[in-house]
Design an enzyme around this catalytic site. Structure first.
Site, short mmCIF file in Angstrom:
data_model
loop_
_atom_site.label_atom_id
_atom_site.label_comp_id
_atom_site.label_asym_id
_atom_site.label_seq_id
_atom_site.Cartn_x
_atom_site.Cartn_y
_atom_site.Cartn_z
N GLU A 160 0.77 -1.12 -0.12
CA GLU A 160 0.01 -0.06 0.10
C GLU A 160 1.05 1.21 0.00
O GLU A 160 1.60 1.38 0.77
CB GLU A 160 -1.04 -0.02 1.22
CG GLU A 160 -2.09 0.97 1.11
CD GLU A 160 -1.77 2.17 1.88
OE1 GLU A 160 -1.51 3.30 1.24
OE2 GLU A 160 -1.67 2.28 3.03
N CYS B 125 -2.06 8.34 4.25
CA CYS B 125 -2.02 8.08 2.94
C CYS B 125 -3.33 8.40 2.27
O CYS B 125 -3.32 8.43 1.08
CB CYS B 125 -1.63 6.65 2.60
SG CYS B 125 -2.40 5.47 3.73
#
Length: 534
Positions: free
Chosen positions: A286, A320
């Site tokens: 990720e 994020c």
């Protein structure tokens, strides 16, 4: 197995017992200076090569030092993981689950203040942001991963009275390399323990800027009953550690959260060496994001403004999933802008031990300088609507910043900044459909995004047009704060492999299935009936 439920988030409001408890823990931990060793095979290793661990919001205050691994320690950690693999992978699933469930119970009770306090001091999270992350989300990872693993293992092929068909969900052959970021303690713990739950053993490299909380996580793992060598924690030069780990024949997988550039390098390195491994390594990552909010003219203005402020500036925009670019129709821009600016000007930031603060400091000098350069560029080439002030004298503080640009391809609209900076592009109401295309094509990333609208037709159209623009898509909500068991998290394109942390989709990557057929009535003649003469 106990059915999982999401851990309740404590308020820490004035007068509550949890507020008094965490404040006492913060006072105690802030007054200490600890020595953070490597942990290899259950042993604490001190190399003598160290880096200070400081508070980002008070960078003169040293919380301790962490030791660096060299080539010898990296090899030692790999050997420890491989040695532990023999026993750990053979444990019954129920026994591995019991360790994780105990970790969850410890964290929900006696360890809650310790892990939250370490996250607050070492990563400059407010008490609420730490509670959501290092307590509740991590507890949820432990409990829900146990449930998802049980569900996965229950998937079995059909059999009948003549045969028994089984799928054995084996641990991967070798070790898993877990590389974790500074911004979420829950991710730092989940990336090594999710593979471990499935029987794997792990070499774990936390971010150097999160070693304070990583140290206490290792203590939690030990208290929960993880055997020595199941999770081995090393720190130091990321490039040198990865170079040694990725060159090892027994590398079975990489569980990664961090920058797209680093994950690309890992992928390239593994690809170039693929013929040297015992098996094809599983790569789960990720990575970056350039997350958006799209507003429709029918949007609820107050809800939209709050989502932008919370989604863009909580934890200093160092998520994020944080809102980084917004698209607002011209008809509502003045009203939305004024609401955002009003909230931004009331934001209080400073030392997170003062619970009146909404924001702390960015993680370190490197991040401070990078974000400051983006703000300086915007000051010269766009309009800073609010914020833009920076101050690194006592801590790495950057005021929440709103930029307005007339260029949808402007630098701050397209590049990941990872700080409290939101860029706004105002579009003509009549160019709604063109704006959908613009959002989809502006960024290489596809992590999170959302739409604010009361018009259902607009929601349907945006959800379809932006199908591949975000792995987590939100309707009338900010694109941060995914909850384990409710919104499995991950994105595609340059945002990662979309293996959805906190779901069965992630856990299936950490097993290698073996089919076993047992025949109760094997044939005793090689000939088939069709071979008969008549």
């Amino acid at each position: 197995m106990p059915p999982p439920t999401n851990e309740p988030v404590r308020s820490y409001a004035p007068g509550t017992p949890e507020r008094a408890s965490i404040q006492a823990t913060l006072d105690r931990m802030a007054g200490e200076s600890i020595d953070i060793p490597l942990v290899i095979g259950g042993n604490e290793i001190r190399t003598g090569t160290t880096t200070p661990v400081v508070m980002p919001h008070a960078h003169e205050r040293v919380l301790g030092v962490h030791h660096h691994a060299g080539p010898a320690e990296v090899t030692q950690a790999i050997d420890a993981a491989l040695n532990a693999h023999r026993e750990w992978s053979s444990w019954p699933f129920e026994d591995r689950v019991a360790v994780l469930l105990k970790a969850a119970e410890l964290l929900s009770t006696s360890w809650r203040d310790i892990i939250n306090g370490a996250t607050m001091l070492g990563q400059s999270k407010t008490v609420l942001q730490a509670e959501i992350d290092s307590a509740c989300e991590l507890i949820d990872f432990f409990r829900f991963n146990a449930h998802f693993a049980e569900t996965l293992l229950s998937e079995q092929p059909s059999s009948d009275h003549t045969m028994w068909n089984q799928l054995e969900y084996r641990a991967l052959e070798g070790f898993v390399y877990a590389v974790t970021p500074f911004n979420f303690t829950s991710i730092a713990a989940n990336l090594p323990t999710a593979p471990a739950l499935m029987g794997n053993t792990v070499v774990w490299k936390p971010a150097n800027t999160a070693m304070f909380s990583a140290h206490y996580l290792m203590k939690l793992f030990e208290a929960a009953g993880f055997p020595p060598g199941v999770v081995n924690m090393i720190s130091g030069d990321p490039a040198e550690i990865s170079k040694a780990v990725l060159a090892h024949r027994a590398l079975a997988g990489v569980h990664f959260t961090g920058s797209t550039a680093v994950f690309n390098q890992i992928w390239s390195t593994v690809g170039a060496a693929v013929s040297s491994y015992a098996s094809y390594p599983r790569l789960v990552g990720e990575t970056g994001g350039k997350d958006f909010i799209l507003a429709h003219p029918s949007a609820d203005l107050d809800a939209l403004a709050v989502a932008i402020v919370r989604g863009g500036f909580e934890f200093q925009g160092q998520k994020c999933s944080a809102v980084s670019r917004i698209y607002v129709p011209r008809s509502i821009w003045p009203a939305v802008r004024d609401r955002i600016v009003g909230m931004m000007e009331s934001v209080v930031m400073g030392d997170i031990r003062d619970f009146r603060n909404f924001m702390g400091a960015v993680i370190d000098r490197r991040a401070f300088d990078k974000i400051s350069r983006y703000i300086d560029f915007a000051r010269e080439h766009a309009t800073i609507v609010s914020g833009g002030e920076t101050d690194a004298r006592t801590g790495f503080f950057i005021r929440p910043t709103l930029i307005h640009t007339n260029d949808p391809q402007f630098k701050t609209m397209t590049e990941e900044i990872f700080g409290p900076v939101v860029s706004a592009y105002v579009y003509d109401d009549a160019r709604w459909r063109e704006t959908l295309t613009l959002i989809d094509r502006t960024s290489p990333y596809a992590l999170t995004g959302g739409i604010f609208a009361q018009d259902r037709a607009a929601i349907i159209e945006a959800t379809s047009a932006l199908r591949y623009a975000a792995g987590n898509f939100y309707i009338n909500d900010k694109p941060t704060g995914a909850v384990v068991g409710q919104q499995p998290f991950g994105g595609a394109r340059a945002s990662g492999t979309n293996d959805k942390a906190g779901s069965t989709l992630n856990l299936v990557r950490w097993v290698s299935a073996r089919t076993i057929k047992e025949n109760f009535h094997p044939p005793r003649d090689y000939r088939y009936p069709f071979m008969d003469a008549n």
